[in-house]
Design a protein around this motif. Sequence first.
Motif, PDB file in Angstrom:
ATOM      1  N   SER A 381       0.843  -1.199   0.000  1.00  0.00           N
ATOM      2  CA  SER A 381       0.000   0.000   0.000  1.00  0.00           C
ATOM      3  C   SER A 381       0.875   1.245   0.000  1.00  0.00           C
ATOM      4  N   SER A 382       0.686   2.075  -1.008  1.00  0.00           N
ATOM      5  CA  SER A 382       1.419   3.340  -1.076  1.00  0.00           C
ATOM      6  C   SER A 382       0.505   4.526  -0.807  1.00  0.00           C
ATOM      7  N   GLY A 383      -0.768   4.241  -0.625  1.00  0.00           N
ATOM      8  CA  GLY A 383      -1.731   5.302  -0.380  1.00  0.00           C
ATOM      9  C   GLY A 383      -3.120   4.720  -0.237  1.00  0.00           C
ATOM     10  N   VAL A 384      -4.103   5.583  -0.243  1.00  0.00           N
ATOM     11  CA  VAL A 384      -5.491   5.181  -0.021  1.00  0.00           C
ATOM     12  C   VAL A 384      -6.385   5.929  -1.003  1.00  0.00           C
ATOM     13  N   ILE A 385      -7.345   5.209  -1.542  1.00  0.00           N
ATOM     14  CA  ILE A 385      -8.424   5.834  -2.304  1.00  0.00           C
ATOM     15  C   ILE A 385      -9.660   5.821  -1.412  1.00  0.00           C
TER      16      ILE A 385
END
Length: 791
Positions: A381-385
């Motif tokens: 995971s490099s980020g969140v949507i």
Amino acid sequence: MKQRETGEAPAGKPLRVLFIEDRQEDVELSVHGLRRAGFDVCFDVTQNAEEFAACLDRSAYDVVLADYSLPGWAGMEGLEILQKRGLDIPFILVTGIAGEETAVDCIKRGAADYILKDRLVRLPVAVHRALEEKQRRAEQARTHHALRESEERFRHLFEEAPVAYHEIDRQGIMRRVNRAECELLGYARDEILGRPVWAFVAPEQRDLVRETVLRKMLGPYLPVVFEREWMRRDGSRLTVEIHENLILDAQGEITAIRAAVLDVTVREQAEQALRNNEQFLSSVFASIQDGLSVLDAEFNIVRVNPAMEHWFAHALPLVGKKCWQAYHGRSAPCESCPARRTLETGTAAYEVKQRLQAGSQAVRWQEVHSFPLLDPGTGRSSGVIEYIRDITEHRRLEEQFRQAQKREAVGRLAGGIAHDFNNLLMIIRGYSDLLLEELKPADSRRRALEEIRKAGERAAALTRQLLAFSRKQVLQPQILDLNAVVSNINTMLRRLIGEDIELTMLPGAALDRVQADPGQVEQVIMNLAVNARDAMPHGGKLTIETANVNLDEDYARRDGSAAPGPYVRLSVSDTGCGMDAETRAHVFEPFFTTKERDKGTGLGLATVYGIVKQSGGYIWVYSEVGQGTVFKIYLPRAPGSAEVRQQEEVQQTLPGGVETILVAEDDPAVRALVCGALASRGYTVQEARDGREALAAARGYKGPIHLLLTDVVLPHMSGRRLAERLLAERPESRLLYMSGYTDDAVVSHGVSAGKAPFLQKPFSASALSRKVREVLDQPSPRAGRRRKRPR
């Protein structure tokens, strides 16, 4: 973990158990052991296949506990029934039959465990383990399904990609190729598959390519981008740019190479296609009406769509800020939120949040879904949507539905008792009236009788309120001028609200007509005026205003149930204490009140709501604490002219006559009261218990029957059917209905209170005398001429 070792369940964890057992004491021992382990057990017991199957049809269970052998039935047959039905319910044998071979056989056939009855201490552990195993199987099935879907999506994307792709195995053999590459080279798919990749390279480069590919497969090797000269099927050459990606096995060994093949002559076209694709995705991103927000691993906002900018306009610009600063106005990270859980676990998360909308400070409910944004290189995971959906309207509709269910429940209760209750009240009030007429003004017994009569009137009013807010009251609608209705009760309103409240009337010009029951409209105004008076204990201003309005679709949509079109609006506003949002949410609920104990029933505004809804209208309330309250009622515009309401003459003596009246009423006490009251006014009375008896009495009576007074609901024959048959034989007779049933029941028997003369029970002897005289004095529509009143 301790919980798994001991079989202890979280406190109060529900457990639905289905027993196959013929010994009640064994069931009780098993249940006792499970409850001691922390399970909240509810259970059913079966002793044969039919009972077992019936329970499965009726309920869902978490576990089946079965004896191995029962009279006439084997417990393992229950497992076969579960398996035939495809039900994944843990099946545990709890039996007194020992034997390792038996236990092994049961486990092989699908049982989750095998417990001896003298070792029931193992039962909670076995149940806990069986439930965990079931959960593990479900998670595996979901994972397998997700993987299968992922593989299918990849195959579809690979095949339909606008860029040429191929895969080669460790020997450099083409094992997969997509349609774009087939079109690029001019070969059919089966002409490419199975051949080495260097077969499609220019002849002078084939040895180099073969050596390079085979060396790459030995590793270690980092993917590179390079150019090659390829040969088309037609012999033409093209320069391609190859982007390689390694496919590794679980041990990190190279098993294949996947490559994207770009014709550099069409690079600009591809770049334009990529730009178009980005624009398309951006357009899709921007057109979604729900909120979309992309966060990096540090919770910085990377990208938002216009919906988010609209919702959080007070915090613009959003990009670059921490999500907790922009979205929640916090100076520190939230302790728990979907985005944090997704970053920590790498899985999707969900939460429902409540927030205040900036500016209006309106409460908004939002559904927040977060999904991991994976790094294609590391897979982490490099980020969140974040997908944010405003569910305020959905929750409002849910609340409306719950309120409708409450009203329906009380309405069913009110409707169920209304008929019998109204008959009882009619007897109480009727005989009170008759006795009061016989007593002299100075008689000491009058006060007691008057209190009885008042109690009956209050009970009747309460019944009407219950029926009103549940929309089951019998209405007698007319074409009305609301200005006239308000004007008629002006004096009464001023007495009601007191001298310290200023009353202002603002009648609308050229006001359209509405169709409603005038008495009920007056009740609505009176209830709202009383509500306003109580909100202004130290005085204030009450304003009643009427106006023609036209609800457009946008305005009507705010209510959710309103239909656009022309309406007449009745507004009642005050300058009182106002209401907060919590009070506004419950203001129309039955029995909800903010007044002190014994100061109100909580039915006033519920009654208003019911009358308005039953009249086909809508009511909205606007209020803020300390700013007063406005109730706006919208009644549909009705064509036609307003009917003039005749003012009742104040008579010192009740009207009577010498006509003949046929009374059809199935309740003996009510029939005796009505017949006695009419006889005391000089009328000749014929009585009947039902429709058949009424027809027989009419046929046996030689003189004229001037009026048929009939209950709507009668045994054997309805009042409407009786009226049709009697008036066919005696067309000069007049008709008057009476009923204690609700509007639904009256209408279902073919009677409309607005079209036929009607008396709603309970009614007083004076109301009966006036209504009978009124109907008798009207011209008969069937006789064709007015009958003179006998003297």
